[in-house]
Write a protein that holds these residues in place. Structure first.
Motif, PDB file in Angstrom:
ATOM      1  N   GLY A  62      -9.754   8.190 -18.288  1.00  0.00           N
ATOM      2  CA  GLY A  62      -9.997   9.247 -17.782  1.00  0.00           C
ATOM      3  C   GLY A  62      -8.754  10.391 -17.252  1.00  0.00           C
ATOM      4  N   GLN A  63      -8.862  11.202 -16.335  1.00  0.00           N
ATOM      5  CA  GLN A  63      -8.107  12.194 -16.129  1.00  0.00           C
ATOM      6  C   GLN A  63      -7.428  12.192 -14.895  1.00  0.00           C
ATOM      7  OE1 GLN A  63      -7.167  14.273 -18.546  1.00  0.00           O
ATOM      8  NE2 GLN A  63      -8.575  13.458 -19.561  1.00  0.00           N
ATOM      9  N   VAL A  64      -6.888  13.022 -14.218  1.00  0.00           N
ATOM     10  CA  VAL A  64      -6.078  12.735 -12.844  1.00  0.00           C
ATOM     11  C   VAL A  64      -6.792  12.140 -11.971  1.00  0.00           C
ATOM     12  CG1 VAL A  64      -4.461  14.212 -11.331  1.00  0.00           C
ATOM     13  CG2 VAL A  64      -4.227  14.640 -13.735  1.00  0.00           C
ATOM     14  N   ASP A  65      -7.951  13.020 -11.684  1.00  0.00           N
ATOM     15  CA  ASP A  65      -8.931  12.688 -10.521  1.00  0.00           C
ATOM     16  C   ASP A  65      -9.354  11.307 -10.700  1.00  0.00           C
ATOM     17  OD1 ASP A  65     -10.384  13.536 -12.739  1.00  0.00           O
ATOM     18  OD2 ASP A  65     -12.112  14.021 -11.523  1.00  0.00           O
ATOM     19  N   VAL A  66      -9.741  10.906 -11.893  1.00  0.00           N
ATOM     20  CA  VAL A  66     -10.184   9.354 -12.193  1.00  0.00           C
ATOM     21  C   VAL A  66      -8.912   8.521 -11.544  1.00  0.00           C
ATOM     22  CG1 VAL A  66     -10.963   7.601 -13.597  1.00  0.00           C
ATOM     23  CG2 VAL A  66     -11.809   9.906 -13.646  1.00  0.00           C
ATOM     24  N   TRP A  67      -7.869   8.763 -12.187  1.00  0.00           N
ATOM     25  CA  TRP A  67      -6.516   7.897 -12.073  1.00  0.00           C
ATOM     26  C   TRP A  67      -6.362   8.001 -10.499  1.00  0.00           C
ATOM     27  CZ3 TRP A  67      -3.311  11.036 -15.707  1.00  0.00           C
ATOM     28  CH2 TRP A  67      -3.769  10.567 -17.086  1.00  0.00           C
ATOM     29  N   SER A  68      -6.485   8.945 -10.054  1.00  0.00           N
ATOM     30  CA  SER A  68      -6.274   9.061  -8.385  1.00  0.00           C
ATOM     31  C   SER A  68      -7.286   8.196  -7.538  1.00  0.00           C
ATOM     32  CB  SER A  68      -6.149  10.458  -7.931  1.00  0.00           C
ATOM     33  OG  SER A  68      -4.978  11.136  -8.391  1.00  0.00           O
ATOM     34  N   ASN A  69      -8.623   8.607  -8.000  1.00  0.00           N
ATOM     35  CA  ASN A  69      -9.416   7.608  -7.399  1.00  0.00           C
ATOM     36  C   ASN A  69      -9.215   6.151  -7.447  1.00  0.00           C
ATOM     37  OD1 ASN A  69     -10.710   9.735  -6.136  1.00  0.00           O
ATOM     38  ND2 ASN A  69     -12.142  10.224  -7.919  1.00  0.00           N
ATOM     39  N   ARG A  70      -9.060   5.890  -8.740  1.00  0.00           N
ATOM     40  CA  ARG A  70      -8.809   4.239  -8.956  1.00  0.00           C
ATOM     41  C   ARG A  70      -7.640   3.690  -8.179  1.00  0.00           C
ATOM     42  NH1 ARG A  70     -11.201   3.276 -14.833  1.00  0.00           N
ATOM     43  NH2 ARG A  70     -13.353   3.932 -14.548  1.00  0.00           N
ATOM     44  N   VAL A  71      -6.700   4.369  -8.152  1.00  0.00           N
ATOM     45  CA  VAL A  71      -5.296   3.926  -7.412  1.00  0.00           C
ATOM     46  C   VAL A  71      -5.615   3.879  -6.098  1.00  0.00           C
ATOM     47  CG1 VAL A  71      -3.206   4.615  -6.796  1.00  0.00           C
ATOM     48  CG2 VAL A  71      -3.618   4.764  -9.167  1.00  0.00           C
ATOM     49  N   ASP A  72      -6.396   4.847  -5.520  1.00  0.00           N
ATOM     50  CA  ASP A  72      -6.698   4.771  -4.195  1.00  0.00           C
ATOM     51  C   ASP A  72      -7.408   3.573  -3.712  1.00  0.00           C
ATOM     52  OD1 ASP A  72      -5.398   7.089  -3.569  1.00  0.00           O
ATOM     53  OD2 ASP A  72      -6.900   8.371  -3.474  1.00  0.00           O
ATOM     54  N   GLY A  73      -8.579   3.345  -4.745  1.00  0.00           N
ATOM     55  CA  GLY A  73      -9.394   2.069  -4.335  1.00  0.00           C
ATOM     56  C   GLY A  73      -8.796   0.873  -4.545  1.00  0.00           C
ATOM     57  N   TRP A  74      -7.772   0.719  -5.602  1.00  0.00           N
ATOM     58  CA  TRP A  74      -6.898  -0.677  -5.428  1.00  0.00           C
ATOM     59  C   TRP A  74      -5.850  -0.566  -4.215  1.00  0.00           C
ATOM     60  CZ3 TRP A  74      -8.367  -4.444  -8.269  1.00  0.00           C
ATOM     61  CH2 TRP A  74      -9.202  -4.453  -9.293  1.00  0.00           C
ATOM     62  N   ARG A  75      -5.673   0.528  -3.683  1.00  0.00           N
ATOM     63  CA  ARG A  75      -4.700   0.459  -2.549  1.00  0.00           C
ATOM     64  C   ARG A  75      -5.543  -0.218  -1.483  1.00  0.00           C
ATOM     65  NH1 ARG A  75      -1.694   5.969  -3.702  1.00  0.00           N
ATOM     66  NH2 ARG A  75       0.254   4.999  -4.338  1.00  0.00           N
ATOM     67  N   ALA A  76      -6.633   0.538  -1.379  1.00  0.00           N
ATOM     68  CA  ALA A  76      -7.593   0.032  -0.139  1.00  0.00           C
ATOM     69  C   ALA A  76      -8.005  -1.450  -0.458  1.00  0.00           C
ATOM     70  CB  ALA A  76      -8.787   0.782  -0.088  1.00  0.00           C
TER      71      ALA A  76
END
Length: 113
Positions: A62-76
């Motif tokens: 992915g790109q930045v938005d995909v990475w950010s969304n995945r990181v946010d999901g894993w944090r949650a």
């Protein structure tokens, strides 16, 4: 720390382990397994909050938005550790892999080790 997704592996890590290195690609995919693991931890008399969770995100997916969304999901989901996988991304040198990890860390808002 244990890997694995089978019920027997989740039970074993709940009894003996300190954390789970999941192969799930997203927190949504891991959700049912995390619930099961947390149940096994509770059944073993262990606090799920003291059990580690390592997520792995593929740089090439992915790109930045995909990475950010995945990181946010894993944090949650309660991830305590995060790894970025640069294999298969077409990188041709060690320096390219290091640069990719730095790029990922900056874009996803996570510290690079």
């Amino acid at each position: 720390w244990f890997g694995g997704m089978a019920p027997a592996a989740l039970q074993r890590m709940a009894r003996l382990g300190d954390g789970w290195m999941t192969a799930a690609r997203t927190s949504e995919e891991a959700g049912p397994l995390l619930e099961r693991l947390r149940g096994f931890l509770a059944k073993s008399g262990r606090d799920p909050a003291s059990f580690g969770l390592e997520a792995r995100i593929a740089f090439g997916e992915g790109q930045v938005d995909v990475w950010s969304n995945r990181v946010d999901g894993w944090r949650a989901a309660g991830a305590t550790h995060l790894a970025v996988n640069t294999m298969g991304a077409g990188l041709t040198s060690a320096q390219a892999h290091i640069s990719a990890i730095r790029q990922f860390a900056e874009a996803a808002g996570v510290p690079a080790a």
